[in-house]
Motif scaffolding. Sequence first.
Motif, PDB file in Angstrom:
ATOM      1  N   PRO A   6      11.144   1.673   8.524  1.00 37.91           N
ATOM      2  CA  PRO A   6      10.092   1.655   7.492  1.00 37.91           C
ATOM      3  C   PRO A   6       9.522   3.064   7.316  1.00 37.91           C
ATOM      4  O   PRO A   6       9.568   3.896   8.219  1.00 37.91           O
ATOM      5  CB  PRO A   6       9.045   0.707   8.061  1.00 37.91           C
ATOM      6  N   GLU A   7       8.995   3.301   6.128  1.00 38.27           N
ATOM      7  CA  GLU A   7       8.384   4.597   5.857  1.00 38.27           C
ATOM      8  C   GLU A   7       7.125   4.750   6.701  1.00 38.27           C
ATOM      9  O   GLU A   7       6.365   3.796   6.863  1.00 38.27           O
ATOM     10  CB  GLU A   7       8.020   4.715   4.375  1.00 38.27           C
ATOM     11  N   PRO A   8       6.895   5.938   7.249  1.00 34.00           N
ATOM     12  CA  PRO A   8       5.689   6.122   8.067  1.00 34.00           C
ATOM     13  C   PRO A   8       4.436   6.066   7.197  1.00 34.00           C
ATOM     14  O   PRO A   8       4.428   6.515   6.061  1.00 34.00           O
ATOM     15  CB  PRO A   8       5.867   7.513   8.672  1.00 34.00           C
ATOM     16  N   GLU A   9       3.384   5.491   7.756  1.00 31.11           N
ATOM     17  CA  GLU A   9       2.108   5.408   7.042  1.00 31.11           C
ATOM     18  C   GLU A   9       1.258   6.617   7.397  1.00 31.11           C
ATOM     19  O   GLU A   9       1.259   7.063   8.541  1.00 31.11           O
ATOM     20  CB  GLU A   9       1.374   4.128   7.425  1.00 31.11           C
ATOM     21  N   PRO A  10       0.511   7.134   6.427  1.00 28.38           N
ATOM     22  CA  PRO A  10      -0.361   8.280   6.733  1.00 28.38           C
ATOM     23  C   PRO A  10      -1.490   7.831   7.657  1.00 28.38           C
ATOM     24  O   PRO A  10      -1.890   6.662   7.645  1.00 28.38           O
ATOM     25  CB  PRO A  10      -0.895   8.705   5.371  1.00 28.38           C
ATOM     26  N   PRO A  11      -2.029   8.738   8.445  1.00 32.35           N
ATOM     27  CA  PRO A  11      -3.130   8.359   9.336  1.00 32.35           C
ATOM     28  C   PRO A  11      -4.385   8.025   8.533  1.00 32.35           C
ATOM     29  O   PRO A  11      -4.558   8.480   7.399  1.00 32.35           O
ATOM     30  CB  PRO A  11      -3.353   9.604  10.190  1.00 32.35           C
ATOM     31  N   ALA A  12      -5.241   7.219   9.123  1.00 33.45           N
ATOM     32  CA  ALA A  12      -6.503   6.837   8.480  1.00 33.45           C
ATOM     33  C   ALA A  12      -7.418   8.054   8.374  1.00 33.45           C
ATOM     34  O   ALA A  12      -7.385   8.942   9.223  1.00 33.45           O
ATOM     35  CB  ALA A  12      -7.182   5.738   9.275  1.00 33.45           C
ATOM     36  N   LEU A  13      -8.213   8.078   7.318  1.00 36.20           N
ATOM     37  CA  LEU A  13      -9.173   9.165   7.152  1.00 36.20           C
ATOM     38  C   LEU A  13     -10.303   9.030   8.165  1.00 36.20           C
ATOM     39  O   LEU A  13     -10.686   7.916   8.527  1.00 36.20           O
ATOM     40  CB  LEU A  13      -9.760   9.135   5.741  1.00 36.20           C
ATOM     41  N   PRO A  14     -10.868  10.142   8.595  1.00 37.73           N
ATOM     42  CA  PRO A  14     -12.024  10.063   9.495  1.00 37.73           C
ATOM     43  C   PRO A  14     -13.212   9.399   8.789  1.00 37.73           C
ATOM     44  O   PRO A  14     -13.335   9.462   7.567  1.00 37.73           O
ATOM     45  CB  PRO A  14     -12.349  11.523   9.817  1.00 37.73           C
ATOM     46  N   ALA A  15     -14.058   8.780   9.580  1.00 36.00           N
ATOM     47  CA  ALA A  15     -15.215   8.064   9.021  1.00 36.00           C
ATOM     48  C   ALA A  15     -16.111   8.980   8.191  1.00 36.00           C
ATOM     49  O   ALA A  15     -16.700   8.552   7.202  1.00 36.00           O
ATOM     50  CB  ALA A  15     -16.014   7.415  10.143  1.00 36.00           C
ATOM     51  N   ALA A  16     -16.212  10.245   8.578  1.00 37.25           N
ATOM     52  CA  ALA A  16     -17.074  11.177   7.838  1.00 37.25           C
ATOM     53  C   ALA A  16     -16.594  11.371   6.404  1.00 37.25           C
ATOM     54  O   ALA A  16     -17.399  11.608   5.502  1.00 37.25           O
ATOM     55  CB  ALA A  16     -17.131  12.525   8.551  1.00 37.25           C
TER      56      ALA A  16
END
Length: 96
Positions: A6-16
């Motif tokens: 599967p294609e890699p998913e981008p990391p989640a954005l920081p809460a800030a």
Amino acid sequence: MPSDQPEPEPPALPAALLDPWPVIVAGAVLWLLATIAAFTIGACESWRPIAIAGLGTGVVGTSIFLWQRTAARRGARGAQTGLEPSRNERGTTEEK
């Protein structure tokens, strides 16, 4: 050539970066300062209509944002998705 991975998913954005309130407050403060300057400094008199329009646009935009976030929390069909709760509302779960 298709791959079975599967294609890699981008990391989640920081809460800030997900919290919109710092941007909203900064914009409101800057437009307020421009409006104060327009009405107190004679050389900035031509800024008055633009400063008032900026304040009005900010009020309308913030109102729409709050309305959409309330609708998303309520579960309305036409509401936007992905609107995060504000910082002081995270972590608290209230049962209604």
